[in-house]
Design an enzyme around this catalytic site. Sequence first.
Site, short mmCIF file in Angstrom:
data_model
loop_
_atom_site.label_atom_id
_atom_site.label_comp_id
_atom_site.label_asym_id
_atom_site.label_seq_id
_atom_site.Cartn_x
_atom_site.Cartn_y
_atom_site.Cartn_z
N LYS A 184 -13.16 -10.07 6.79
CA LYS A 184 -12.59 -8.88 6.15
C LYS A 184 -13.63 -7.75 6.11
CE LYS A 184 -9.04 -7.12 3.84
NZ LYS A 184 -7.70 -7.01 4.41
N LYS A 202 -3.63 -10.08 -1.55
CA LYS A 202 -2.87 -9.85 -2.79
C LYS A 202 -1.51 -10.55 -2.77
CE LYS A 202 0.06 -6.49 -1.16
NZ LYS A 202 1.54 -6.53 -1.16
N LYS A 222 2.41 -12.03 4.50
CA LYS A 222 3.52 -11.87 3.56
C LYS A 222 4.49 -13.05 3.67
CE LYS A 222 3.18 -6.85 3.95
NZ LYS A 222 2.30 -6.74 2.77
N GLY A 256 0.79 -1.22 0.00
CA GLY A 256 0.00 0.00 0.00
C GLY A 256 0.83 1.27 0.00
N ASN A 257 2.09 1.19 0.52
CA ASN A 257 2.93 2.39 0.55
C ASN A 257 3.38 2.82 -0.84
OD1 ASN A 257 4.49 -0.07 0.63
ND2 ASN A 257 6.31 1.16 0.97
#
Length: 309
Positions: free
Chosen positions: A126, A209, A271, A10-11
Amino acid sequence: MEKIVLALGGNALGNSPEEQKEAVKHTAKSIVDLVEAGKKIIISHGNGPQVGMINLAFDAAGKTEAKTPAMPFPECGAMSQGYIGYHLQNAIENELKARGHKKMVATIVSQVLVDPEDPAFENPTKPIGSFYSKEEADQMASQGLVFKEDAGRGYRRVVASPKPVDIVEKDAIKLLYDKDCIVVAGGGGGIPVIEKDGGLTGVAAVIDKDFTSAKLAELVDADALIILTAVEKIAINFGKENEEWLDQISVEDAYKYIDEGHFAPGSMLPKVQAAISFAKTKEGREALITSLEKAAEALDGKTGTTIKM
């Protein structure tokens, strides 16, 4: 040429369209640096803030006199893929042109097959969209939607987060990739679809993702998956006196650290899990977790955390 799948965090994107257009100019510079280093690139990205904005906009419009129809969540995901892909394409094309390169850049609106029997559908977690009162939530829940109370702020709709099984457009992605096109695919984890009545049907869900990026890297036979985040390396005992930043770990060690609770759910844990899922698919494959700015150095073994068999 080394084949790389980049999973942008997102960064690398902004929280509004204008912020995003500025952020991806910086992102494009790092991506073109990798191209100039001889890497073949596929880019995937998150879409949490973006799909949230789209969903909220339609929610708000539905409460006006215009009574704008609600937008189904799969369609919100497709919209976010489109405009994020456009911004990435535009920035990368401009950066390539500025450096004198001619290379195709294309975005594939990507459907990702999930299993309707995935346990995630039994426990949606979510949160998406607006906050509602209990009365509003109860009324919409009668239509089959699921709501949960959110830290005293009201009730929010929640959807499942199933694991990706396959990427529907994988052949088109591979065709472009093999023609040396920079491809943007699997945005936001992809549009979740299930097989139903001999066809594909979109479902209200959010696929992580990083897991989709790992599946994408596996399907195109990439050499490396780079999961980009806000930090240069991952750590065990994060924030404690005995904090240790990791350079290279085996899949076995990664599982051990997960069992010991070193990685936060919703942050570093998915991740690391996604990195493991790619690294263990084939001998010689490696996953890297690092920051966007350090991606090229990480590929040269100078920084980042490498996970492999």
